[in-house]
Scaffold this active site. Structure first.
Site, PDB file in Angstrom:
ATOM      1  N   ASN A 167       0.819  -1.217   0.000  1.00 14.44           N
ATOM      2  CA  ASN A 167       0.000   0.000   0.000  1.00 14.44           C
ATOM      3  C   ASN A 167       0.857   1.274   0.000  1.00 14.44           C
ATOM      4  OD1 ASN A 167      -2.014  -1.846   0.149  1.00 14.44           O
ATOM      5  ND2 ASN A 167      -2.708  -1.309   2.206  1.00 14.44           N
ATOM      6  N   THR A 218     -15.398  38.729 -31.648  1.00 15.85           N
ATOM      7  CA  THR A 218     -16.270  38.285 -30.563  1.00 15.85           C
ATOM      8  C   THR A 218     -17.434  37.600 -31.261  1.00 15.85           C
ATOM      9  OG1 THR A 218     -17.567  40.316 -30.549  1.00 15.85           O
ATOM     10  CG2 THR A 218     -15.671  40.273 -29.082  1.00 15.85           C
ATOM     11  N   HIS A 219     -17.963  36.559 -30.664  1.00 21.08           N
ATOM     12  CA  HIS A 219     -19.034  35.760 -31.293  1.00 21.08           C
ATOM     13  C   HIS A 219     -18.605  35.234 -32.667  1.00 21.08           C
ATOM     14  CE1 HIS A 219     -21.616  37.754 -28.274  1.00 21.08           C
ATOM     15  NE2 HIS A 219     -20.975  38.854 -28.641  1.00 21.08           N
ATOM     16  N   SER A 269      -6.720  13.214 -48.514  1.00 16.87           N
ATOM     17  CA  SER A 269      -7.946  12.418 -48.559  1.00 16.87           C
ATOM     18  C   SER A 269      -7.756  11.285 -49.548  1.00 16.87           C
ATOM     19  CB  SER A 269      -9.105  13.319 -48.991  1.00 16.87           C
ATOM     20  OG  SER A 269     -10.147  12.551 -49.558  1.00 16.87           O
ATOM     21  N   LYS A 326      -7.441  17.752 -51.358  1.00 17.38           N
ATOM     22  CA  LYS A 326      -7.529  17.976 -49.912  1.00 17.38           C
ATOM     23  C   LYS A 326      -6.198  17.997 -49.182  1.00 17.38           C
ATOM     24  CE  LYS A 326     -11.802  17.716 -48.211  1.00 17.38           C
ATOM     25  NZ  LYS A 326     -12.234  18.448 -47.059  1.00 17.38           N
ATOM     26  N   GLU A 373      -7.084  18.678 -35.387  1.00 22.75           N
ATOM     27  CA  GLU A 373      -8.363  18.027 -35.064  1.00 22.75           C
ATOM     28  C   GLU A 373      -8.186  16.921 -34.028  1.00 22.75           C
ATOM     29  OE1 GLU A 373     -10.528  18.839 -39.374  1.00 22.75           O
ATOM     30  OE2 GLU A 373      -9.819  16.838 -38.913  1.00 22.75           O
ATOM     31  N   TYR A 423      -6.513   2.220   2.508  1.00 26.26           N
ATOM     32  CA  TYR A 423      -6.396   1.678   1.151  1.00 26.26           C
ATOM     33  C   TYR A 423      -7.608   0.816   0.792  1.00 26.26           C
ATOM     34  CZ  TYR A 423      -4.782  -0.875  -2.925  1.00 26.26           C
ATOM     35  OH  TYR A 423      -4.694  -1.415  -4.183  1.00 26.26           O
TER      36      TYR A 423
END
Ligand code: ARG
Length: 458
Positions: free
Chosen positions: A110, A155-156, A277, A283, A290, A317
């Site tokens: 332990n 912003t946004h 791709s 691509k 990602e 424990y």
């Protein structure tokens, strides 16, 4: 099955029970920590007269040969052993005989596993900090080179006011700097040695816990043996800090993915950090960004898992705590990989400064500055806001922008406009006039850069 605890049992463990209980498949990652801890333990036992000098030497040599052979693969770590601790002890006894049976004197698995896990996490707190520092260095370099690289601030996700690439990157510098601070905090709190806590109530042997702690680079021994074997707070703190790092990386990745899109084209990710791709020949995908964004989920998962595992555990424990390992190891490995890859991607990414500056010029990012211009000419801010609002509407109808209007057109909306309006709402002025500390104006940025440089030097 080579078990340490067969004495009081009359039956063999059921195979499925054995497999379910065993942790060797994942806790073998702790072999270096386990052996380092055992060497310190036996060194202390010898100093205290609990084992002889000869036994100590035999044990240390045996442990070192096990580590070497396990690492180079000549001694395979197999499921014949329940966990890494059993593996090491059984092999030690095989190799050196009776002296090996004394290693576990005054110790329990332990406090042993509590020590191993703590040393493993401590090592990776330092490693994570070093990787964060490398990332900060890349960010700082980009900042220094881009004090006048204009881009829109959002912003946004709508264009808001112009800023610079240096300023935008500076926001991430702050985030990753705080992440380093968290590494420091965790280290300070966790760096106490649990060895000597025994199963839960210490031992009757005259152990010198200060000495063991010192041998292993801890500030000192932990002060309550029950807490020592059941504390996994530092794992949770670390997973929390790792989650925060991933959250920051993920936000940055999201921006890079947007900047890299056909619509934005602010950046070009290096070929070495992109993939293609199988069907669409044109691509070039931002897969690394990602994936880093995606892996954030599993690191959060590790944090939630550990919080939940610990929430109902009575002292001290409990076997539940064996579940502290797999997801923590996975989180550590993934965060470290993400930091390395992200830093490489960032260092090799190219900026399309012309596209960024052009984007900063449209979308009325200078509307606030146009209002401030009228304020300077004596118009109250709320009225100025309304006037510029009407001006923007006029521009939208005519499909143009504020700086492209003639002075007559401007004066038709407010007679306060004069020839100096064009300079007041130019991209350069909008950025350069923002001089309060923390703003994108180059003089303010230079002060911040100096502080960042000094910080990274330490
Ligand atoms: N494999 C265990 C763990 O990882 C080691 C401690 C076992 N102790 C015990 N009393 N069963 O937590």
């Amino acid at each position: 099955m080579a078990q340490l605890w067969g004495g009081r049992f009359t039956k063999e463990t059921d195979q499925m029970v054995y497999d379910f209980n065993a942790s060797i498949l994942f806790d073998q990652k702790l072999i270096e920590e386990d052996i380092t801890g055992s060497k310190a333990h036996v060194t202390m036992l010898c100093k205290q007269g609990i084992v002889t000098e000869k036994e100590k030497t035999q044990i240390i040599k045996g442990l070192e040969s096990i580590l070497k052979d396990a690492l180079d693969g000549t001694l395979p770590i197999t499921t014949q052993y329940e966990d890494v601790h059993s593996f090491v002890e059984a092999n030690l006894i095989d190799r050196i005989g009776d002296a090996g049976k004394k290693l576990h004197t005054g110790r329990s698995r332990n406090d042993q596993v509590a020590l191993d896990m703590r040393m493993y996490v401590r090592k990776h707190v330092k490693e994570t900090d070093a990787l964060l520092k490398q990332l900060l260095e890349v960010i700082l370099k980009t900042m220094e080179a881009n004090l006048d690289t204009y881009m829109p601030g959002f912003t946004h996700l709508q264009k808001a006011q112009p800023t610079t690439l240096a300023h935008h990157y500076g926001a991430y510098f702050e985030m990753f700097k705080r992440d380093r601070g968290r590494m420091q905090d965790i280290y300070e709190r966790m760096n106490y040695c649990p060895l000597g806590a025994g199963a839960l109530a210490g031992t009757t042997y005259p152990l010198d816990r200060d000495y063991t702690a010192e041998l292993l680079g801890f500030y000192g021994p932990t002060l309550n043996s029950m807490d020592s074997v059941s504390d996994r707070d530092y794992v949770i703190e670390f997973l929390s800090a790792l989650s925060m790092i991933m959250m920051h990386l993920s936000r940055f990745c999201e921006e890079i993915i947007i900047w890299n899109s056909n619509e934005y084209q602010f950046v070009e990710i290096d070929d070495a950090y992109s993939t293609g791709s199988s069907i669409m020949p044109q691509k070039k995908n931002p897969d690394i960004a990602e994936l880093v964004r995606g892996k954030t989920g599993r690191v959060y998962g590790a944090l939630m898992s550990m919080l939940t595992t610990m929430k109902g555990l009575p002292l001290a424990y409990n076997k539940d705590m064996q579940e502290d390992k797999e997801m923590t190891f996975d989180a550590i490995e993934n965060v470290e990989n993400c930091l390395v890859l992200f830093t490489g991607m960032l260092a090799s990414m190219k900026f399309r400064k012309d596209v960024m500056a052009k984007s900063a010029m449209n979308g009325f990012t200078n509307a606030t500055d146009a209002a401030d211009y009228l304020v300077m000419k004596g118009v109250p801010f709320r009225d100025a806001h309304g006037i510029i609002g009407r001006l923007v509407l006029y521009c939208i109808e005519k499909n143009t922008c504020i700086d492209a209007l003639s002075l007559e057109e401007l004066q038709a909306i407010s007679d306060k406009f004069e020839a100096d309006i064009y300079d007041a709402v130019s991209l350069e002025t909008c950025v350069n006039k923002r001089l309060t500390i923390g703003a994108p104006g180059p003089d303010a940025m230079k002060q911040v850069l100096m502080l960042h440089k000094a910080y990274l030097k330490d």
